[in-house]
Design a protein around this motif. Structure first.
Motif, PDB file in Angstrom:
ATOM      1  N   ILE A 113      25.479  66.789 -12.114  1.00 17.58           N
ATOM      2  CA  ILE A 113      24.607  66.502 -10.977  1.00 17.58           C
ATOM      3  C   ILE A 113      25.136  67.308  -9.797  1.00 17.58           C
ATOM      4  CG2 ILE A 113      23.695  64.715  -9.446  1.00 17.58           C
ATOM      5  CD1 ILE A 113      24.495  62.685 -11.703  1.00 17.58           C
ATOM      6  N   PHE A 114      24.281  68.116  -9.186  1.00  8.00           N
ATOM      7  CA  PHE A 114      24.688  68.969  -8.067  1.00  8.00           C
ATOM      8  C   PHE A 114      24.032  68.518  -6.766  1.00  8.00           C
ATOM      9  CE2 PHE A 114      24.868  71.567 -11.885  1.00  8.00           C
ATOM     10  CZ  PHE A 114      26.101  72.189 -11.792  1.00  8.00           C
ATOM     11  N   TYR A 115      24.716  68.772  -5.669  1.00 15.01           N
ATOM     12  CA  TYR A 115      24.113  68.578  -4.351  1.00 15.01           C
ATOM     13  C   TYR A 115      24.528  69.749  -3.463  1.00 15.01           C
ATOM     14  CZ  TYR A 115      28.732  66.795  -2.914  1.00 15.01           C
ATOM     15  OH  TYR A 115      30.077  66.659  -2.648  1.00 15.01           O
ATOM     16  N   TYR A 116      23.845  69.901  -2.332  1.00 15.23           N
ATOM     17  CA  TYR A 116      24.038  71.047  -1.441  1.00 15.23           C
ATOM     18  C   TYR A 116      23.819  72.369  -2.189  1.00 15.23           C
ATOM     19  CZ  TYR A 116      26.243  67.802   1.915  1.00 15.23           C
ATOM     20  OH  TYR A 116      26.509  66.770   2.783  1.00 15.23           O
ATOM     21  N   VAL A 117      22.883  72.366  -3.143  1.00 17.26           N
ATOM     22  CA  VAL A 117      22.627  73.583  -3.905  1.00 17.26           C
ATOM     23  C   VAL A 117      22.079  74.672  -2.988  1.00 17.26           C
ATOM     24  CG1 VAL A 117      21.239  74.636  -5.732  1.00 17.26           C
ATOM     25  CG2 VAL A 117      22.204  72.341  -6.056  1.00 17.26           C
ATOM     26  N   ARG A 118      22.701  75.827  -3.048  1.00 14.08           N
ATOM     27  CA  ARG A 118      22.262  77.006  -2.305  1.00 14.08           C
ATOM     28  C   ARG A 118      21.811  78.043  -3.330  1.00 14.08           C
ATOM     29  NH1 ARG A 118      26.741  78.176   0.745  1.00 14.08           N
ATOM     30  NH2 ARG A 118      27.548  80.030  -0.318  1.00 14.08           N
ATOM     31  N   GLU A 119      20.525  78.343  -3.330  1.00 17.27           N
ATOM     32  CA  GLU A 119      20.016  79.317  -4.282  1.00 17.27           C
ATOM     33  C   GLU A 119      20.400  80.730  -3.861  1.00 17.27           C
ATOM     34  OE1 GLU A 119      16.060  78.436  -6.578  1.00 17.27           O
ATOM     35  OE2 GLU A 119      15.775  77.946  -4.454  1.00 17.27           O
ATOM     36  N   VAL A 120      21.004  81.442  -4.772  1.00 17.79           N
ATOM     37  CA  VAL A 120      21.350  82.846  -4.555  1.00 17.79           C
ATOM     38  C   VAL A 120      20.806  83.626  -5.745  1.00 17.79           C
ATOM     39  CG1 VAL A 120      23.208  84.521  -4.243  1.00 17.79           C
ATOM     40  CG2 VAL A 120      23.449  82.200  -3.313  1.00 17.79           C
ATOM     41  N   PRO A 121      19.917  84.586  -5.516  1.00 17.01           N
ATOM     42  CA  PRO A 121      19.330  85.339  -6.629  1.00 17.01           C
ATOM     43  C   PRO A 121      20.394  85.890  -7.580  1.00 17.01           C
ATOM     44  CG  PRO A 121      18.202  85.883  -4.600  1.00 17.01           C
ATOM     45  CD  PRO A 121      19.379  85.035  -4.212  1.00 17.01           C
ATOM     46  N   GLY A 122      20.187  85.649  -8.869  1.00 19.94           N
ATOM     47  CA  GLY A 122      21.110  86.151  -9.878  1.00 19.94           C
ATOM     48  C   GLY A 122      22.351  85.314 -10.082  1.00 19.94           C
ATOM     49  N   LYS A 123      22.508  84.239  -9.295  1.00 19.50           N
ATOM     50  CA  LYS A 123      23.678  83.379  -9.418  1.00 19.50           C
ATOM     51  C   LYS A 123      23.285  82.018  -9.989  1.00 19.50           C
ATOM     52  CE  LYS A 123      26.533  86.311  -7.512  1.00 19.50           C
ATOM     53  NZ  LYS A 123      27.631  86.953  -8.287  1.00 19.50           N
ATOM     54  N   PRO A 124      24.195  81.370 -10.759  1.00 21.85           N
ATOM     55  CA  PRO A 124      23.890  80.058 -11.339  1.00 21.85           C
ATOM     56  C   PRO A 124      23.888  78.958 -10.289  1.00 21.85           C
ATOM     57  CG  PRO A 124      26.154  80.656 -11.810  1.00 21.85           C
ATOM     58  CD  PRO A 124      25.529  81.858 -11.156  1.00 21.85           C
ATOM     59  N   ILE A 125      23.378  77.810 -10.681  1.00 16.13           N
ATOM     60  CA  ILE A 125      23.249  76.682  -9.758  1.00 16.13           C
ATOM     61  C   ILE A 125      24.598  76.229  -9.211  1.00 16.13           C
ATOM     62  CG2 ILE A 125      23.372  74.859 -11.512  1.00 16.13           C
ATOM     63  CD1 ILE A 125      21.055  73.453 -10.002  1.00 16.13           C
ATOM     64  N   TYR A 126      25.657  76.386 -10.002  1.00 18.63           N
ATOM     65  CA  TYR A 126      26.983  75.932  -9.595  1.00 18.63           C
ATOM     66  C   TYR A 126      27.749  76.971  -8.773  1.00 18.63           C
ATOM     67  CZ  TYR A 126      27.973  78.574 -13.897  1.00 18.63           C
ATOM     68  OH  TYR A 126      28.016  79.544 -14.875  1.00 18.63           O
ATOM     69  N   TYR A 127      27.102  78.070  -8.443  1.00 18.60           N
ATOM     70  CA  TYR A 127      27.748  79.148  -7.694  1.00 18.60           C
ATOM     71  C   TYR A 127      28.316  78.669  -6.362  1.00 18.60           C
ATOM     72  CZ  TYR A 127      27.943  83.324  -4.696  1.00 18.60           C
ATOM     73  OH  TYR A 127      28.327  84.303  -3.817  1.00 18.60           O
ATOM     74  N   ALA A 128      27.603  77.776  -5.681  1.00 17.34           N
ATOM     75  CA  ALA A 128      28.042  77.345  -4.351  1.00 17.34           C
ATOM     76  C   ALA A 128      27.737  75.870  -4.115  1.00 17.34           C
ATOM     77  CB  ALA A 128      27.380  78.199  -3.273  1.00 17.34           C
ATOM     78  N   ALA A 129      27.754  75.065  -5.185  1.00 17.02           N
ATOM     79  CA  ALA A 129      27.399  73.647  -5.042  1.00 17.02           C
ATOM     80  C   ALA A 129      28.402  72.753  -5.750  1.00 17.02           C
ATOM     81  CB  ALA A 129      26.000  73.399  -5.610  1.00 17.02           C
ATOM     82  N   PRO A 130      28.852  71.671  -5.116  1.00 19.64           N
ATOM     83  CA  PRO A 130      29.723  70.709  -5.785  1.00 19.64           C
ATOM     84  C   PRO A 130      28.994  70.066  -6.961  1.00 19.64           C
ATOM     85  CG  PRO A 130      29.709  70.373  -3.408  1.00 19.64           C
ATOM     86  CD  PRO A 130      28.580  71.296  -3.718  1.00 19.64           C
ATOM     87  N   GLU A 131      29.750  69.729  -8.000  1.00 18.10           N
ATOM     88  CA  GLU A 131      29.180  69.123  -9.200  1.00 18.10           C
ATOM     89  C   GLU A 131      29.875  67.809  -9.533  1.00 18.10           C
ATOM     90  OE1 GLU A 131      28.872  69.880 -14.055  1.00 18.10           O
ATOM     91  OE2 GLU A 131      29.646  71.449 -12.741  1.00 18.10           O
ATOM     92  N   ILE A 132      29.077  66.784  -9.791  1.00 19.47           N
ATOM     93  CA  ILE A 132      29.596  65.530 -10.327  1.00 19.47           C
ATOM     94  C   ILE A 132      29.339  65.560 -11.826  1.00 19.47           C
ATOM     95  CG2 ILE A 132      29.554  63.021 -10.200  1.00 19.47           C
ATOM     96  CD1 ILE A 132      30.481  64.568  -7.631  1.00 19.47           C
ATOM     97  N   GLN A 133      30.401  65.413 -12.595  1.00 15.20           N
ATOM     98  CA  GLN A 133      30.318  65.628 -14.031  1.00 15.20           C
ATOM     99  C   GLN A 133      29.549  64.534 -14.767  1.00 15.20           C
ATOM    100  OE1 GLN A 133      30.457  67.840 -16.174  1.00 15.20           O
ATOM    101  NE2 GLN A 133      32.269  67.819 -17.478  1.00 15.20           N
ATOM    102  N   VAL A 134      28.763  64.957 -15.749  1.00 17.56           N
ATOM    103  CA  VAL A 134      28.085  64.084 -16.705  1.00 17.56           C
ATOM    104  C   VAL A 134      28.620  64.478 -18.074  1.00 17.56           C
ATOM    105  CG1 VAL A 134      25.868  63.608 -17.819  1.00 17.56           C
ATOM    106  CG2 VAL A 134      26.008  63.738 -15.325  1.00 17.56           C
TER     107      VAL A 134
END
Length: 245
Positions: A113-134
């Protein structure tokens, strides 16, 4: 006669007490939640508001099953191989919020689960967003590191695995972020607490795999999208709700 009456009354009270738990429908807000400002991010029937990260459409390897959104294996993929199906809720970016989400893992499953997701073209969702593990803590291959277990701030701070239900059982994760202070709750127990944009946070990043991620070294955003990960395993999500603080 009197004994029978009190026994019947006791049973009736017990049933009435239990009824709200069983009667509450998935993906519905109670009147109390509505007054508290909660908003549903998933209605249980469609993917309205959701789309694939860095795309204009919803990822194809997601379906709706038993009142939950479910991520599937991508075509031709093996378990553990995501197919780029990370998704985000595009309607709004959030800064100070409380997010509650139910999740259920399949055997060996891994997601996030991610929050504060910052979309950057060509980069994955976890590139600049904290992740809570599932995670399926028992059988997943990524269960050897404490901070990789379910409920953890991934690769930074570990959660107590005793708070997590096993694969096939529903869990409730609550992420509360206010003025940079974040708490993570798993099934009613606080498991992680930390502060963004502080020396503490910088140290966490430097001691994690994210120390070489430009998105983290530049600094995570002070607001962004809510996101869910496709890690190549079936995982279900429901009762996704949020309120701004």
């Amino acid at each position: 006669m009197k004994k029978s009456f009190f026994l019947s009354l006791t049973v009736a009270i017990a049933l009435m007490t239990a009824m709200p738990t069983f009667a509450k429908k998935a993906n519905k807000l109670t009147s109390k939640e509505q007054k508290e400002g909660w908003t549903l991010l998933f209605n249980g029937e469609s993917f309205d508001g959701w789309r694939q990260c860095n795309s204009k459409v919803m990822a194809t390897n997601w379906t709706i099953e038993d009142d939950a959104m479910k991520v599937l294996l991508g075509e031709g993929k093996q378990p553990g191989q995501g197919s780029g199906g990370d998704i985000l809720y595009e309607v709004k970016k959030y800064t100070d919020f409380e997010l509650s989400i139910d999740w259920k893992a399949s055997d060996m499953a891994n997601s996030g689960i991610f929050y504060y997701v910052r979309e950057v073209p060509g980069k994955p969702i976890y590139y600049a967003a904290p992740e809570i593990q599932v995670l399926d803590n028992e059988n997943a291959s990524d269960n050897k590191i404490d901070s990789h277990l379910a409920g953890s701030l991934y690769d930074m701070l570990p959660a107590d695995p005793k708070t997590v239900h096993p694969a096939g059982k529903w869990n409730t994760c609550v992420i509360k972020a206010k003025d940079g202070q974040v708490t993570i709750t798993m099934n009613g127990t606080e498991v992680v607490s930390y502060s963004h944009w502080t020396k503490e946070w910088d140290n966490l990043v430097q001691n994690s795999k994210f120390k070489d991620f430009d998105g983290f070294t530049e600094g995570i955003s002070k607001g962004g999208y809510i996101g869910l990960q496709d890690h190549g395993y079936p995982v279900w999500f429901r009762n996704i709700k949020i309120r701004e603080l």
